[in-house]
Design a protein around this motif. Structure first.
Motif, mmCIF file in Angstrom:
data_model
loop_
_atom_site.group_PDB
_atom_site.id
_atom_site.type_symbol
_atom_site.label_atom_id
_atom_site.label_comp_id
_atom_site.label_asym_id
_atom_site.label_seq_id
_atom_site.Cartn_x
_atom_site.Cartn_y
_atom_site.Cartn_z
ATOM 1 N N GLY A 8 0.895 -1.252 -0.097
ATOM 2 C CA GLY A 8 -0.237 0.084 0.148
ATOM 3 C C GLY A 8 0.875 1.101 -0.041
ATOM 4 N N SER A 9 0.357 2.272 0.367
ATOM 5 C CA SER A 9 1.076 3.653 0.505
ATOM 6 C C SER A 9 0.936 4.539 1.758
ATOM 7 C CB SER A 9 0.910 4.416 -0.924
ATOM 8 O OG SER A 9 -0.356 4.600 -0.990
ATOM 9 N N ASN A 10 1.561 5.508 2.304
ATOM 10 C CA ASN A 10 1.139 6.225 3.275
ATOM 11 C C ASN A 10 0.973 5.409 4.601
ATOM 12 O OD1 ASN A 10 1.476 8.448 1.536
ATOM 13 N ND2 ASN A 10 -0.606 7.825 0.494
ATOM 14 N N PHE A 11 1.695 4.568 4.821
ATOM 15 C CA PHE A 11 1.704 3.687 6.144
ATOM 16 C C PHE A 11 2.717 3.512 6.809
ATOM 17 C CE2 PHE A 11 2.816 -0.439 5.290
ATOM 18 C CZ PHE A 11 2.990 -0.539 3.804
ATOM 19 N N ARG A 12 2.555 3.241 8.190
ATOM 20 C CA ARG A 12 3.804 2.786 9.017
ATOM 21 C C ARG A 12 3.326 1.679 9.910
ATOM 22 N NH1 ARG A 12 4.616 7.177 12.121
ATOM 23 N NH2 ARG A 12 4.021 6.241 14.071
ATOM 24 N N ILE A 13 4.018 0.589 10.032
ATOM 25 C CA ILE A 13 3.747 -0.766 10.511
ATOM 26 C C ILE A 13 4.250 -0.768 11.846
ATOM 27 C CG2 ILE A 13 3.802 -3.282 10.723
ATOM 28 C CD1 ILE A 13 4.270 -2.966 7.527
ATOM 29 N N ASN A 14 3.607 -0.949 12.909
ATOM 30 C CA ASN A 14 4.026 -1.130 14.223
ATOM 31 C C ASN A 14 4.216 -2.451 14.583
ATOM 32 O OD1 ASN A 14 4.007 1.739 15.001
ATOM 33 N ND2 ASN A 14 2.049 1.736 15.328
ATOM 34 N N ALA A 15 3.496 -3.112 15.573
ATOM 35 C CA ALA A 15 3.580 -4.519 15.878
ATOM 36 C C ALA A 15 2.929 -5.398 14.788
ATOM 37 C CB ALA A 15 2.856 -4.774 17.349
ATOM 38 N N MET A 16 3.723 -6.671 14.651
ATOM 39 C CA MET A 16 2.960 -7.602 13.720
ATOM 40 C C MET A 16 3.002 -8.784 14.455
ATOM 41 S SD MET A 16 5.405 -6.560 10.117
ATOM 42 C CE MET A 16 3.962 -7.292 9.069
ATOM 43 N N GLY A 17 2.091 -9.702 13.974
ATOM 44 C CA GLY A 17 2.074 -11.042 14.757
ATOM 45 C C GLY A 17 1.598 -12.051 13.765
ATOM 46 N N TRP A 18 1.565 -13.255 14.244
ATOM 47 C CA TRP A 18 1.053 -14.511 13.599
ATOM 48 C C TRP A 18 0.095 -15.133 14.478
ATOM 49 C CZ3 TRP A 18 1.696 -15.662 8.488
ATOM 50 C CH2 TRP A 18 2.660 -15.447 8.011
ATOM 51 N N TYR A 19 -1.221 -15.630 14.053
ATOM 52 C CA TYR A 19 -2.303 -16.505 14.760
ATOM 53 C C TYR A 19 -2.527 -17.515 13.801
ATOM 54 C CZ TYR A 19 -3.447 -12.331 17.595
ATOM 55 O OH TYR A 19 -3.354 -11.274 18.539
ATOM 56 N N ARG A 20 -3.043 -18.440 14.605
ATOM 57 C CA ARG A 20 -3.670 -19.508 13.789
ATOM 58 C C ARG A 20 -5.129 -20.297 14.361
ATOM 59 N NH1 ARG A 20 1.039 -24.008 16.218
ATOM 60 N NH2 ARG A 20 0.090 -24.324 18.228
ATOM 61 N N GLN A 21 -5.594 -20.620 13.501
ATOM 62 C CA GLN A 21 -6.861 -21.419 14.062
ATOM 63 C C GLN A 21 -7.072 -22.834 13.218
ATOM 64 O OE1 GLN A 21 -10.246 -19.012 12.999
ATOM 65 N NE2 GLN A 21 -11.332 -20.158 14.608
ATOM 66 N N ALA A 22 -7.101 -23.911 14.130
ATOM 67 C CA ALA A 22 -7.160 -25.271 13.670
ATOM 68 C C ALA A 22 -8.820 -25.495 13.712
ATOM 69 C CB ALA A 22 -6.605 -26.154 14.994
ATOM 70 N N PRO A 23 -9.120 -26.611 12.901
ATOM 71 C CA PRO A 23 -10.567 -26.883 12.786
ATOM 72 C C PRO A 23 -11.235 -26.849 13.909
ATOM 73 C CG PRO A 23 -9.314 -27.980 11.058
ATOM 74 C CD PRO A 23 -8.474 -27.253 12.043
ATOM 75 N N GLY A 24 -12.351 -26.383 14.222
ATOM 76 C CA GLY A 24 -13.056 -26.593 15.578
ATOM 77 C C GLY A 24 -12.579 -26.143 16.795
ATOM 78 N N LYS A 25 -11.589 -25.175 16.583
ATOM 79 C CA LYS A 25 -10.893 -24.563 17.712
ATOM 80 C C LYS A 25 -10.819 -22.994 17.481
ATOM 81 C CE LYS A 25 -7.583 -28.331 18.858
ATOM 82 N NZ LYS A 25 -6.213 -28.760 19.376
ATOM 83 N N GLN A 26 -10.564 -22.314 18.760
ATOM 84 C CA GLN A 26 -10.378 -20.969 18.578
ATOM 85 C C GLN A 26 -9.008 -20.285 18.046
ATOM 86 O OE1 GLN A 26 -11.239 -19.381 22.628
ATOM 87 N NE2 GLN A 26 -13.286 -19.197 22.107
ATOM 88 N N ARG A 27 -9.215 -19.172 17.439
ATOM 89 C CA ARG A 27 -7.782 -18.754 16.845
ATOM 90 C C ARG A 27 -7.053 -18.469 18.057
ATOM 91 N NH1 ARG A 27 -8.561 -13.462 13.165
ATOM 92 N NH2 ARG A 27 -9.175 -12.605 15.344
ATOM 93 N N GLU A 28 -5.639 -18.687 18.090
ATOM 94 C CA GLU A 28 -4.693 -18.345 19.063
ATOM 95 C C GLU A 28 -3.670 -17.867 18.344
ATOM 96 O OE1 GLU A 28 -2.908 -21.993 20.831
ATOM 97 O OE2 GLU A 28 -2.631 -22.899 18.822
ATOM 98 N N LEU A 29 -3.038 -17.017 19.451
ATOM 99 C CA LEU A 29 -1.748 -16.269 19.107
ATOM 100 C C LEU A 29 -0.654 -17.244 19.122
ATOM 101 C CD1 LEU A 29 -0.373 -13.429 19.091
ATOM 102 C CD2 LEU A 29 -0.150 -13.572 21.351
ATOM 103 N N VAL A 30 0.133 -17.164 18.070
ATOM 104 C CA VAL A 30 1.374 -17.796 18.070
ATOM 105 C C VAL A 30 2.637 -17.059 18.300
ATOM 106 C CG1 VAL A 30 3.097 -19.168 16.438
ATOM 107 C CG2 VAL A 30 0.209 -19.251 16.041
#
Length: 123
Positions: A26-48
């Motif tokens: 994109g343009s005109n942006f600055r990134i602060n924190a970044m992260g990865w999450y995952r979600q398995a079938p039938g489970k809640q999304r969790e922070l990795v």
């Protein structure tokens, strides 16, 4: 606006490795924190894992010692190196980024998400 696009998912045997990438465009942006999450079938999304703009990292207990998060600020990219993969790591992995979007006068902060990439670990 800003878009996040992941790549690098796939099928791997237990004990193997994969490297996920997530690029912000994109343009005109600055990134602060970044992260990865995952979600398995039938489970809640969790922070990795997360990484701040200055490189401070944190991990879920389930991946400590096996996964490594890193980022290249010159490429607006975050990576997730996954080693010693286990069948229980099978999930859709999504990246996110806390972004300041500054199209003109003033900025707005938002959390952006990628579309996700499938990681399947066979036993």
């Amino acid at each position: 606006q800003v878009q996040l696009v992941e790549s690098g998912g796939g099928l791997v045997q237990a004990g193997g490795s994969l490297r996920l990438s997530c690029v912000a465009s994109g343009s005109n942006f600055r990134i602060n924190a970044m992260g990865w999450y995952r979600q398995a079938p039938g489970k809640q999304r969790e922070l990795v894992a997360t990484i701040t703009s200055d490189g401070t990292t944190s991990y879920a207990d389930s991946v400590k010692g096996r996964f490594t998060i890193s980022r290249d600020n010159t490429k607006n990219t975050v990576y997730l190196q996954m080693n010693s993969l286990k069948p229980e790591d099978t999930a859709v992995y999504s990246c996110n980024a806390d972004i300041l979007f500054c199209p003109g006068i003033g900025c707005t902060g938002s959390r952006y998400w990628g579309q996700g990439t499938q990681v399947t670990v066979s036993s």
